[in-house]
Write an enzyme that holds these catalytic residues in place. Structure first.
Site, PDB file in Angstrom:
ATOM      1  N   LYS A 190       0.829  -1.174  -0.045  1.00  0.00           N
ATOM      2  CA  LYS A 190      -0.215  -0.058  -0.004  1.00  0.00           C
ATOM      3  C   LYS A 190       0.902   0.928  -0.081  1.00  0.00           C
ATOM      4  O   LYS A 190       1.412   1.487   1.172  1.00  0.00           O
ATOM      5  CB  LYS A 190      -1.094  -0.097   1.282  1.00  0.00           C
ATOM      6  CG  LYS A 190      -2.241   0.920   1.088  1.00  0.00           C
ATOM      7  CD  LYS A 190      -2.165   2.206   0.786  1.00  0.00           C
ATOM      8  CE  LYS A 190      -1.972   2.937   2.170  1.00  0.00           C
ATOM      9  NZ  LYS A 190      -1.507   4.227   1.957  1.00  0.00           N
ATOM     10  N   GLU A 265       9.159   0.500  11.592  1.00  0.00           N
ATOM     11  CA  GLU A 265      10.110   1.663  11.733  1.00  0.00           C
ATOM     12  C   GLU A 265       9.494   2.960  11.965  1.00  0.00           C
ATOM     13  O   GLU A 265       8.818   3.479  11.073  1.00  0.00           O
ATOM     14  CB  GLU A 265      11.142   1.718  10.475  1.00  0.00           C
ATOM     15  CG  GLU A 265      12.436   2.277  10.760  1.00  0.00           C
ATOM     16  CD  GLU A 265      12.545   3.560   9.721  1.00  0.00           C
ATOM     17  OE1 GLU A 265      12.635   4.501  10.128  1.00  0.00           O
ATOM     18  OE2 GLU A 265      12.563   3.257   8.401  1.00  0.00           O
ATOM     19  N   CYS A 298      13.541  10.307   9.255  1.00  0.00           N
ATOM     20  CA  CYS A 298      13.295   9.918  10.510  1.00  0.00           C
ATOM     21  C   CYS A 298      14.482   9.757  11.290  1.00  0.00           C
ATOM     22  O   CYS A 298      14.764   9.931  12.500  1.00  0.00           O
ATOM     23  CB  CYS A 298      12.555   8.546  10.460  1.00  0.00           C
ATOM     24  SG  CYS A 298      13.386   7.401   9.271  1.00  0.00           S
ATOM     25  N   GLU A 396       8.883  14.642  17.535  1.00  0.00           N
ATOM     26  CA  GLU A 396       9.429  14.636  16.008  1.00  0.00           C
ATOM     27  C   GLU A 396       8.565  15.822  15.415  1.00  0.00           C
ATOM     28  O   GLU A 396       7.729  15.774  15.227  1.00  0.00           O
ATOM     29  CB  GLU A 396       9.335  13.466  15.552  1.00  0.00           C
ATOM     30  CG  GLU A 396      10.046  13.267  14.184  1.00  0.00           C
ATOM     31  CD  GLU A 396       9.922  11.937  13.501  1.00  0.00           C
ATOM     32  OE1 GLU A 396      11.017  11.580  13.093  1.00  0.00           O
ATOM     33  OE2 GLU A 396       8.664  11.335  13.679  1.00  0.00           O
TER      34      GLU A 396
END
Length: 494
Positions: A190, A265, A298, A396
């Site tokens: 996806k 992750e 990231c 973040e």
């Protein structure tokens, strides 16, 4: 989503891209005719309407993958590896096309796509094909004193669902597609609705390489309508996701009733720890490199932690170098910093910065939108004097925003670096080899870079600690995840 006439193919940067799903070796439009709009972050222009999948398309893709699984899993290793090398060849032959399409789609720098990202996509297939043939052999073991023989084998798990992110969609997808297919699994992907196009081109490459129908499937669509039914589907045997912590929690809950092994992750709030004996040129270069992909990485070291003894020089030199960065259209090979992915994400990043300023943070550079460029271009920003525990230091941001903090002595620096719920990566800069060994050993992170950044062999483990993820992949760790590892014990007479 809308229901509207949908062209089967669109032209993007001179490249023809199919807008439909790829299921069971065929191009398929959504059963209900639904589409979603793909928008380029470069100028917020509409690229095209893409098929929006839902439960019907997920069911069809999983069924196709399950049908294809026995033959693919049973294919001789040499044949399977050879097909994956053909996929790698196909990627290498289309690096220019893939790079231009993905740059238009997600706004990352074209030069990065050309020089590093797309060649790495090919490597993701070639490496795991080679590993399958050359390294996945486990000789029989004999039990001392009893004579029993034990054989360890790696049996493919079945159907792997892979939900991929938008910041490096093709590279991060194939990092998992490669080993999943090499292990003998079939795959349903996806792609991200904010950057879906290169997954469609990959389906063409898979077809041209000769992969059997149903081995690789692509269901386009949103997370809610296509991702959700995929995560809870009972026909899935492994589930991979790269993205945010909140979304991971939703996915884990959806997959839990089926007891599906997960590989996540997730985010990071990584430190760049600069000790007082650091090579200043190196430390500054690594710090400014954190603005890569407009900070939408990231692994980036968003927290610049520098020993107070050298903080003034380090800060000034980082500012001097960062101010030379050119922000602009990523298709321009001289651009260094591009735009953010969507208007919503742009507002999120700006919200973090404005709240930090209101909390007392001092703006050393940037601090808001790039008014000269407009659109989704956010100025590279560096903040200092951020209050301890404030969200700009703990959450973040995923944008071109760095913070600078100082510490006194290695022990304090390590404590500051480890003061986070995340643990994806950390970077350390020091000129003392003994210090490098001692301090790096104390850092809590899945990857620790010492006097370097953003390099890793595909055979090494990758993953995060804390809220940065679940599990490790790479080399044998990938096959541990994508396979059911079996130990067969034979009596001495066998």
């Amino acid at each position: 989503m809308v229901t509207a006439p949908q062209p089967e193919k669109i032209t993007v940067e001179g490249v023809e891209v199919d807008t439909r799903h790829w299921i069971g070796g065929e191009r398929v439009t959504s059963a209900d005719g639904a589409t979603f709009t793909d928008v380029s972050p470069i100028d917020e222009s509409v690229i095209g309407e893409i098929s929006a999948g839902a439960e019907a398309e997920v069911d069809a893709a999983v069924a196709a993958a399950r049908k294809a699984f026995p033959a693919w899993a049973g294919m001789p290793v040499a044949e399977r590896a050879a097909l994956l090398r053909k996929v790698a060849d196909g990627v290498e032959a289309r690096v220019e096309e893939l790079a231009h399409v993905e740059t238009r789609d997600n706004g990352a720098l074209l030069r990065s796509h050309l020089r590093g990202v797309m060649p790495r996509v090919a490597m993701n297939f070639r490496f795991f094909a080679d590993y399958l043939e050359n390294d996945l052999a486990h000789p029989d073991m004999t039990v001392p004193g009893r004579g029993h023989r034990e054989r360890i084998t790696y049996d493919p798990a079945g159907v792997v669902a892979i939900i991929t992110p938008w910041n490096a969609p093709l590279m991060l997808a194939t990092w998992r597609i490669g080993p999943a297919l090499a292990a003998g699994n079939t795959v349903v992907v996806k792609p991200p609705e904010w950057a879906p196009l290169t997954a469609s081109l990959l389906a063409d490459i898979m077809r041209d390489a000769g992969l059997p129908d149903g081995v690789f499937n692509v269901v386009q669509g949103t997370g809610v309508d296509a991702g959700a039914p995929l995560t809870r589907h009972p026909g899935i045997n492994r589930l991979c996701f790269t993205g945010s912590v909140p979304t991971a929690g939703v996915i884990a809950a959806a997959a839990a009733p089926n007891i599906v092994p997960l590989s996540f992750e997730l985010g990071g709030k990584s430190p760049l720890l600069v000790l007082d004996d650091a090579d200043m040129d190196l430390a500054v270069d690594i710090a400014v490199e954190q603005f890569d992909n407009a900070g939408q990485v990231c692994l980036k070291g968003a927290r610049l932690l520098v020993d107070a003894k050298i903080a003034e020089e380090f800060t000034q030199r980082v500012l001097d170098k960062a101010r030379t960065l050119k922000q602009g259209d990523p298709r321009d090979l001289t651009s260094d910093v591009s735009a953010l992915i969507t208007r919503k994400h742009f507002d999120t990043v700006d919200g973090f910065v404005q709240r930090a300023k209101a909390d007392g943070a001092r703006v050393l550079m940037g601090g808001g939108p790039n008014d000269e460029l407009g659109g989704l271009f956010y100025s590279p920003t560096i903040l200092a004097d951020c209050p301890e525990g404030s969200e700009i230091l703990t959450e973040e941001v995923f944008g071109p925003v760095l913070t600078i903090e100082t510490f006194d002595g290695d022990e304090a620096g390590v404590a500051m670096a480890n003061d986070t719920r995340f643990g994806l990566a950390a970077t350390l800069v020091t000129s003392d080899p003994e210090r490098a060994e001692r301090v790096s050993a104390q850092l809590r992170a899945g990857t620790v870079w010492v006097n370097c950044f953003f390099v890793r062999d595909l055979g090494a483990p990758f993953g995060g600690s804390g809220r940065s993820g679940i599990g490790r992949e790479g080399g044998i760790w990938s096959f541990d995840f994508y396979c059911d590892v079996k130990n067969s014990v034979f009596a001495p007479s066998n």
